[in-house]
Design an enzyme around this catalytic site. Structure first.
Site, PDB file in Angstrom:
ATOM      1  N   GLU A 131      83.236 -35.090  30.374  1.00  0.00           N
ATOM      2  CA  GLU A 131      83.407 -35.136  28.910  1.00  0.00           C
ATOM      3  C   GLU A 131      82.902 -33.838  28.266  1.00  0.00           C
ATOM      4  O   GLU A 131      83.476 -33.348  27.288  1.00  0.00           O
ATOM      5  CB  GLU A 131      82.659 -36.365  28.364  1.00  0.00           C
ATOM      6  CG  GLU A 131      82.840 -36.666  26.902  1.00  0.00           C
ATOM      7  CD  GLU A 131      84.222 -37.188  26.540  1.00  0.00           C
ATOM      8  OE1 GLU A 131      85.222 -36.703  27.086  1.00  0.00           O
ATOM      9  OE2 GLU A 131      84.290 -38.062  25.658  1.00  0.00           O
ATOM     10  N   THR A 184      88.087 -32.267  19.805  1.00  0.00           N
ATOM     11  CA  THR A 184      86.726 -32.720  19.490  1.00  0.00           C
ATOM     12  C   THR A 184      85.819 -31.525  19.216  1.00  0.00           C
ATOM     13  O   THR A 184      85.028 -31.541  18.260  1.00  0.00           O
ATOM     14  CB  THR A 184      86.173 -33.558  20.659  1.00  0.00           C
ATOM     15  OG1 THR A 184      87.041 -34.682  20.838  1.00  0.00           O
ATOM     16  CG2 THR A 184      84.771 -34.057  20.379  1.00  0.00           C
TER      17      THR A 184
HETATM   18  N1  LIG Z   1      92.232 -35.809  32.130  1.00  0.00           N
HETATM   19  C1  LIG Z   1      92.187 -35.382  30.886  1.00  0.00           C
HETATM   20  N2  LIG Z   1      92.562 -36.202  29.873  1.00  0.00           N
HETATM   21  C2  LIG Z   1      92.543 -35.772  28.599  1.00  0.00           C
HETATM   22  N3  LIG Z   1      92.159 -34.548  28.212  1.00  0.00           N
HETATM   23  C3  LIG Z   1      91.751 -33.688  29.168  1.00  0.00           C
HETATM   24  C4  LIG Z   1      91.753 -34.071  30.543  1.00  0.00           C
HETATM   25  N4  LIG Z   1      91.306 -33.013  31.254  1.00  0.00           N
HETATM   26  C5  LIG Z   1      91.044 -32.027  30.397  1.00  0.00           C
HETATM   27  N5  LIG Z   1      91.318 -32.418  29.124  1.00  0.00           N
HETATM   28  C6  LIG Z   1      91.183 -31.588  27.915  1.00  0.00           C
HETATM   29  O1  LIG Z   1      90.296 -32.243  26.988  1.00  0.00           O
HETATM   30  C7  LIG Z   1      90.717 -31.984  25.642  1.00  0.00           C
HETATM   31  C8  LIG Z   1      90.908 -33.318  24.913  1.00  0.00           C
HETATM   32  O2  LIG Z   1      89.673 -33.914  24.758  1.00  0.00           O
HETATM   33  P1  LIG Z   1      89.130 -34.299  23.320  1.00  0.00           P
HETATM   34  O3  LIG Z   1      87.757 -34.839  23.519  1.00  0.00           O
HETATM   35  O4  LIG Z   1      89.321 -33.123  22.425  1.00  0.00           O
HETATM   36  O5  LIG Z   1      90.153 -35.425  22.889  1.00  0.00           O
HETATM   37  P2  LIG Z   1      90.047 -37.008  22.963  1.00  0.00           P
HETATM   38  O6  LIG Z   1      89.392 -37.364  24.241  1.00  0.00           O
HETATM   39  O7  LIG Z   1      91.387 -37.599  22.696  1.00  0.00           O
HETATM   40  O8  LIG Z   1      89.181 -37.286  21.686  1.00  0.00           O
HETATM   41  P3  LIG Z   1      87.977 -38.267  21.301  1.00  0.00           P
HETATM   42  O9  LIG Z   1      86.922 -37.985  22.337  1.00  0.00           O
HETATM   43  O10 LIG Z   1      87.628 -37.878  19.923  1.00  0.00           O
HETATM   44  O11 LIG Z   1      88.480 -39.658  21.361  1.00  0.00           O
HETATM   45  C9  LIG Z   1      92.038 -31.228  25.734  1.00  0.00           C
HETATM   46  O12 LIG Z   1      91.754 -29.861  25.544  1.00  0.00           O
HETATM   47  C10 LIG Z   1      92.497 -31.468  27.159  1.00  0.00           C
HETATM   48  O13 LIG Z   1      93.271 -30.405  27.684  1.00  0.00           O
HETATM   49  N1  LIG Z   2      81.061 -38.752  18.770  1.00  0.00           N
HETATM   50  C1  LIG Z   2      82.057 -37.784  19.136  1.00  0.00           C
HETATM   51  C2  LIG Z   2      83.233 -38.512  19.698  1.00  0.00           C
HETATM   52  C3  LIG Z   2      84.412 -37.656  20.003  1.00  0.00           C
HETATM   53  O1  LIG Z   2      84.584 -37.545  21.374  1.00  0.00           O
HETATM   54  C4  LIG Z   2      82.444 -37.000  17.888  1.00  0.00           C
HETATM   55  O2  LIG Z   2      82.751 -37.662  16.876  1.00  0.00           O
HETATM   56  O3  LIG Z   2      82.465 -35.784  17.922  1.00  0.00           O
END
Ligand SMILES: Nc1ncnc2c1ncn2[C@@H]1O[C@H](COP(=O)(O)OP(=O)(O)OP(=O)(O)O)[C@@H](O)[C@H]1O
Ligand SMILES: N[C@@H](CCO)C(=O)O
Length: 311
Positions: A131, A184
């Site tokens: 993460e 994020t």
């Molecule tokens: N297996 C994966 N699944 C999703 N995103 C990934 C993965 N591996 C790498 N990434 C990268 O992580 C980023 C997305 O993560 P981010 O935390 O920004 O979004 P999210 O997980 O949808 O959001 P949130 O945590 O707010 O719910 C992108 O840049 C993406 O390329």
């Molecule tokens: N607590 C986090 C969750 C997003 O992955 C934020 O709001 O930035």
């Protein structure tokens, strides 16, 4: 170990923050999530062999599923390697825990294949390494509900302590996901570094009362607790029509409406499925009058987190 073992899992989407609980509260969704297949291989190390759904890196050190899995095997030192297939349904950058689903999924699947050497808190710890690659900060508020299920509160990161909270029976989530990407890391960068004493008092009062409301199934108290005095004013500016969606969903009977994780998804919590569906229609109407593509979901809170489909 000679024979290949394989496991097929559902790794759920999650809503973190839940308005007042920035970086500490989250809940797990029942109907939104990715699938993953993880199998042992005689060749040691981690390989990501298939990704379907979205364009994501295959390199183990760039894909969160690979980074988490590597953290686990660095500790476990198993005499086999692992191949990971990711069938992605949650769009990256959606705010419903796309990266967490992959990070939590890979470590949970490997743990099952290896006979469960780790508990859920330890799995969350490994998944946090993945993460951190996605969001450039260590937080566990999406990982904890994905791994533990239900509502969770991250009591502390060091040492990692996660509390699983009760889920009122008739609670439903409605989500609208406008198809724009908010990373994020970027949504964190716009936040203020300090908060005023007055804002902090309001916020910790809401977190406390929300936790109490979950324990007592007090929907009216839940409604009075689902407010965010600190983060929402900044991040809502990144989400088209956020204020309008909030207004119409509250008018429809939602207990509360806020930003899901770091956005752009917006979540609402409602008592009862019929209200949650009315809230969905109200959300859709706002974006139907625009050029924004979107998806909506209505989901119960998933009590169990990651599910094994077969092994
Ligand atoms: N297996 C994966 N699944 C999703 N995103 C990934 C993965 N591996 C790498 N990434 C990268 O992580 C980023 C997305 O993560 P981010 O935390 O920004 O979004 P999210 O997980 O949808 O959001 P949130 O945590 O707010 O719910 C992108 O840049 C993406 O390329
Ligand atoms: N607590 C986090 C969750 C997003 O992955 C934020 O709001 O930035």
């Amino acid at each position: 170990m000679n024979s290949t073992k394989e496991i097929h899992i559902f790794s759920p989407g999650t809503v973190s923050n839940v308005s007042c609980g920035f970086d500490v509260l989250g809940f797990c969704l029942e109907t939104v999530g990715d699938q993953m297949i993880v199998r042992t291989s005689p060749e040691k190390g981690i390989r990501i062999t298939k990704i379907e759904g979205f364009d994501l890196p295959f390199e183990t050190n760039k894909n969160v599923a690979g980074v988490s899995a590597q953290a686990l095997i660095d500790d476990l030192k198993p005499d086999v390697g692992f191949e990971i297939e990711i069938y992605k349904h949650i769009k990256p950058g959606s705010g419903i825990g796309s990266s967490s689903a992959s990070a939590a999924g890979s470590v949970s699947a490997i743990n099952e294949l290896m006979g469960k050497p780790y508990n859920k808190t330890q799995l969350t710890q490994f998944a946090m390494k993945g993460e951190a690659v996605a969001s450039q900060s260590e937080h566990a508020d999406n990982l904890a509900p994905a791994i533990f299920g239900g509502f969770t509160l991250v009591k502390s990161l060091s040492p990692l302590e996660i509390l699983k909270l009760p889920v009122p029976d008739d609670l439903y989530a409605t989500i609208i996901h406008p198809q724009i990407e908010i990373k994020t890391a970027e949504a964190r960068a716009i936040l203020p570094k300090t908060v005023s004493m007055q804002q902090a008092i309001v916020q910790w009062s809401n977190v406390g009362s929300l936790v109490h409301a979950l324990h007592t199934e007090d929907y009216e108290l839940l409604k009075r607790s689902l407010h965010d005095a600190i983060i929402e004013p900044y991040r809502s500016q990144l989400i088209p029509h956020f204020n309008e969606i909030k207004k119409v969903t509250l008018e429809c009977g939602a207990l509360g409406t806020g930003i899901s994780g770091s956005g752009p998804s917006i979540f609402a919590l409602s008592k009862g499925e019929s209200t949650a569906k009315a809230v969905e229609q109200a959300m859709r109407k706002v974006y139907e009058n625009t050029t924004i593509d979107f998806q909506t979901y209505v989901s119960k809170v998933n009590h169990d987190g990651i599910k094994i489909i077969n092994s």
